[in-house]
Write a protein that holds these residues in place. Structure first.
Motif, PDB file in Angstrom:
ATOM      1  N   GLY A 179     103.887  76.106  -9.314  1.00 52.52           N
ATOM      2  CA  GLY A 179     103.292  74.969  -8.621  1.00 52.52           C
ATOM      3  C   GLY A 179     103.495  73.674  -9.396  1.00 52.52           C
ATOM      4  N   VAL A 180     103.598  72.578  -8.654  1.00 56.67           N
ATOM      5  CA  VAL A 180     103.523  71.237  -9.246  1.00 56.67           C
ATOM      6  C   VAL A 180     102.301  70.575  -8.617  1.00 56.67           C
ATOM      7  CG1 VAL A 180     104.594  68.956  -9.402  1.00 56.67           C
ATOM      8  CG2 VAL A 180     106.008  71.015  -9.649  1.00 56.67           C
ATOM      9  N   ALA A 181     101.417  70.065  -9.452  1.00 57.61           N
ATOM     10  CA  ALA A 181     100.175  69.449  -8.960  1.00 57.61           C
ATOM     11  C   ALA A 181     100.226  67.946  -9.209  1.00 57.61           C
ATOM     12  CB  ALA A 181      98.970  70.077  -9.659  1.00 57.61           C
ATOM     13  N   PRO A 182     100.620  67.171  -8.195  1.00 59.57           N
ATOM     14  CA  PRO A 182     100.689  65.721  -8.388  1.00 59.57           C
ATOM     15  C   PRO A 182      99.304  65.101  -8.438  1.00 59.57           C
ATOM     16  CG  PRO A 182     101.985  66.428  -6.457  1.00 59.57           C
ATOM     17  CD  PRO A 182     101.105  67.562  -6.860  1.00 59.57           C
ATOM     18  N   GLY A 183      99.210  64.011  -9.186  1.00 61.07           N
ATOM     19  CA  GLY A 183      97.994  63.206  -9.174  1.00 61.07           C
ATOM     20  C   GLY A 183      98.212  61.985  -8.315  1.00 61.07           C
ATOM     21  N   VAL A 231     101.436  76.264 -13.232  1.00 67.32           N
ATOM     22  CA  VAL A 231     101.250  75.001 -12.501  1.00 67.32           C
ATOM     23  C   VAL A 231     101.402  73.862 -13.495  1.00 67.32           C
ATOM     24  CG1 VAL A 231      99.658  73.562 -11.180  1.00 67.32           C
ATOM     25  CG2 VAL A 231      99.673  76.041 -10.818  1.00 67.32           C
ATOM     26  N   ILE A 232     102.278  72.937 -13.187  1.00 74.04           N
ATOM     27  CA  ILE A 232     102.400  71.732 -14.014  1.00 74.04           C
ATOM     28  C   ILE A 232     101.639  70.600 -13.324  1.00 74.04           C
ATOM     29  CG2 ILE A 232     103.928  70.034 -15.049  1.00 74.04           C
ATOM     30  CD1 ILE A 232     106.092  72.009 -15.256  1.00 74.04           C
ATOM     31  N   PHE A 233     100.659  70.045 -14.024  1.00 71.14           N
ATOM     32  CA  PHE A 233      99.915  68.886 -13.521  1.00 71.14           C
ATOM     33  C   PHE A 233     100.688  67.630 -13.913  1.00 71.14           C
ATOM     34  CE2 PHE A 233      95.845  70.524 -11.995  1.00 71.14           C
ATOM     35  CZ  PHE A 233      95.948  71.847 -12.398  1.00 71.14           C
ATOM     36  N   VAL A 234     101.152  66.902 -12.902  1.00 73.02           N
ATOM     37  CA  VAL A 234     101.903  65.663 -13.158  1.00 73.02           C
ATOM     38  C   VAL A 234     100.995  64.534 -12.684  1.00 73.02           C
ATOM     39  CG1 VAL A 234     104.086  64.456 -12.802  1.00 73.02           C
ATOM     40  CG2 VAL A 234     104.028  66.956 -12.744  1.00 73.02           C
ATOM     41  N   ASP A 235     100.054  64.161 -13.536  1.00 68.45           N
ATOM     42  CA  ASP A 235      98.955  63.297 -13.079  1.00 68.45           C
ATOM     43  C   ASP A 235      98.400  62.389 -14.166  1.00 68.45           C
ATOM     44  OD1 ASP A 235      97.677  65.121 -14.703  1.00 68.45           O
ATOM     45  OD2 ASP A 235      96.002  65.449 -13.342  1.00 68.45           O
ATOM     46  N   GLY A 236      99.159  62.178 -15.237  1.00 67.41           N
ATOM     47  CA  GLY A 236      98.670  61.288 -16.302  1.00 67.41           C
ATOM     48  C   GLY A 236      97.375  61.766 -16.928  1.00 67.41           C
ATOM     49  N   GLY A 237      97.086  63.074 -16.809  1.00 61.71           N
ATOM     50  CA  GLY A 237      95.879  63.640 -17.429  1.00 61.71           C
ATOM     51  C   GLY A 237      94.639  63.567 -16.546  1.00 61.71           C
TER      52      GLY A 237
END
Ligand code: NAP
Length: 246
Positions: A179-183, A231-237
């Motif tokens: 998964g990729v979890a965009p912010g 899952v990679i969170f791509v959301d600046g934390g």
């Protein structure tokens, strides 16, 4: 799979926004792409032209995931155009507001069909026609926190996050599922950048991301031979901040 040249991807919701950025990134990696759209026919055809000009093959295919029969036939229809698929990116989604006070069963049914059942069914049909391959499901950085203004959407994304780990186990060792979890990346359709600017204070890195940040994470996972169920969170934390507060 460390090189995507001559591999063939199906990308859902590909005509615009993040799906478009992911499709272009796949094209730059040398992959052929079947571009799924629901209503954005012109944008999908134009993107197919851009990809062909880059030297890869591209096709367009239509389906409305509110109708499970259209979801069920999509991988077969994509395969008739492009041959066997070995990459799948589930990016299509719907983001209507819904609150705890007002959410209706019909709203949840619609979200489950489009945001959870469609990606699940596409993973299943993909795995029936591919002994090996890679799948990325687009989630949302709030899957580990909460969003009380889009509850039906978030519940469906949380289900998809669970499905992603179950699918990773089910389809190992041949197929990876991540998964990729965009912010905060793009404003919802119809809103402008002021939507993002008003929320930037919730992001530890104090800025919003770009579609290319999401595309880079998706390509990384599709190419990785030894990552599954991640899952990679791509959301600046942002998920860290929201999880601490929840
Ligand atoms: N953008 C962000 O900042 C952000 C943040 C968190 C998570 N995400 C997730 O990342 C993914 C991509 O985001 P996005 O902003 O690019 O998504 P989006 O613009 O909201 O939707 C992408 C596409 O999904 C398609 N779609 C909507 N309803 C559909 C249906 N019933 N059947 C089939 N297709 C349907 C639409 O295709 P047509 O245009 O062809 O109708 C739409 O262009 C989504 O899963 C989203 O939840 C995005």
């Amino acid at each position: 799979m460390t090189n995507l040249t001559n591999h063939t991807a199906l990308v859902t919701g590909a005509a615009k926004r993040l799906g478009r950025a992911i499709s272009l990134a796949l094209g730059r990696e040398g992959a052929n792409v079947v571009l799924h759209y629901r209503s954005s026919h012109e944008e999908a055809e134009a993107l197919a032209g851009e990809l062909e000009a880059m030297g890869v093959h591209a096709w367009t295919v239509q389906a409305d995931f509110a109708d499970p029969a259209q979801t069920e036939s999509l991988v077969a229809r994509a395969g008739e155009l492009a041959g066997p698929l070995d990459l799948l990116v589930n990016s299509a989604s719907d983001f209507p507001p819904s609150t705890m006070a007002e959410v209706r069963w019909e709203d949840l049914q619609q979200q489950l069909a489009v945001t959870a059942w469609a990606p699940f069914e596409l993973c299943r049909s993909f795995a029936r026609q591919a002994a090996a391959g890679s799948i990325v499901n687009l989630l949302d950085s709030r899957v580990t926190a909460s969003d009380f203004s889009h509850v039906a959407y978030l519940w469906a994304k949380q289900l998809l996050a669970h499905m992603t780990s179950h699918l990773a186990l089910t389809y190992a060792p041949g197929i990876t599922v991540n998964g990729v979890a965009p912010g905060l990346i793009l404003p919802p359709p119809g809103q402008d950048d002021s939507y993002l600017e008003a929320l930037v204070h919730t992001v530890p890195l104090r800025r919003h991301g770009a579609p290319e940040d999401i595309a880079a994470a998706a390509v990384f996972l599709l190419k990785s031979p030894f990552i599954t169920g991640e899952v990679i969170f791509v959301d600046g934390g942002r998920h860290l901040e929201e999880r601490e507060r929840a």
